[in-house]
Scaffold this motif. Structure first.
Motif, PDB file in Angstrom:
ATOM      1  N   TRP A 124       0.844  -1.200   0.000  1.00  0.00           N
ATOM      2  CA  TRP A 124       0.000   0.000   0.000  1.00  0.00           C
ATOM      3  C   TRP A 124       0.882   1.254   0.000  1.00  0.00           C
ATOM      4  N   ARG A 125       1.891   1.254   0.861  1.00  0.00           N
ATOM      5  CA  ARG A 125       2.799   2.408   0.932  1.00  0.00           C
ATOM      6  C   ARG A 125       3.619   2.544  -0.350  1.00  0.00           C
ATOM      7  N   GLU A 126       4.129   1.401  -0.863  1.00  0.00           N
ATOM      8  CA  GLU A 126       4.927   1.437  -2.094  1.00  0.00           C
ATOM      9  C   GLU A 126       4.131   1.976  -3.268  1.00  0.00           C
ATOM     10  N   ALA A 127       2.817   1.731  -3.272  1.00  0.00           N
ATOM     11  CA  ALA A 127       1.965   2.226  -4.354  1.00  0.00           C
ATOM     12  C   ALA A 127       1.648   3.717  -4.185  1.00  0.00           C
ATOM     13  N   GLY A 128       2.061   4.307  -3.072  1.00  0.00           N
ATOM     14  CA  GLY A 128       1.831   5.723  -2.837  1.00  0.00           C
ATOM     15  C   GLY A 128       0.393   6.045  -2.475  1.00  0.00           C
TER      16      GLY A 128
END
Length: 135
Positions: A124-128
């Protein structure tokens, strides 16, 4: 058999690369689940409910916007679960392993559309995608 003996390096290379792919799939919660882009689509178009099964402290440190906190240990009969069991339920944890157990538990409880968000909060974080922190 002679081919294997003559080409032992190719066989070894194929075995090692296959093992690496298998290891990667296991680290991502078995490779099962919906990618974050599909999770967002389900939330926006099909009113999917996002359930975060991490512990309260993990949830407070940062969680997906719109996620409901239901720690894995308190999943049975939690009030935060949707009353409508026909709605898609997306389950998230840190990386996917707890979410896989939670999704199986939810399907057993009648939530037929319970799915894991592949990669969990890390993905989720990596996808921004937006993250909230509790005060």
């Amino acid at each position: 058999m002679q081919f294997l003996i003559n080409n032992w390096m190719l066989v070894l290379l194929a075995a090692v690369s296959g093992g690496a792919l298998l290891w990667q799939a296991m680290q991502q919660g078995g490779g099962a689940g919906v990618p974050t882009s599909e999770a967002v689509r389900l939330m926006n178009r099909e009113k999917a409910v996002l359930i975060d099964v991490r512990e309260a402290a993990e949830y407070a440190a940062g969680h997906a916007v719109g996620a409901r906190s239901v720690p894995l240990a308190g999943l049975d009969g939690a009030r935060e679960l949707p009353a409508n069991k026909a709605l898609p339920v997306l389950v998230m944890c840190a990386s996917g392993s707890r979410a896989s157990r939670a999704a199986a538990q939810l399907r057993k409880a009648g939530y037929e559309k319970a799915q894991v968000v592949a990669g969990g909060m890390s993905a989720w974080r990596e996808a921004g995608l937006p993250v909230n922190k509790s005060a």
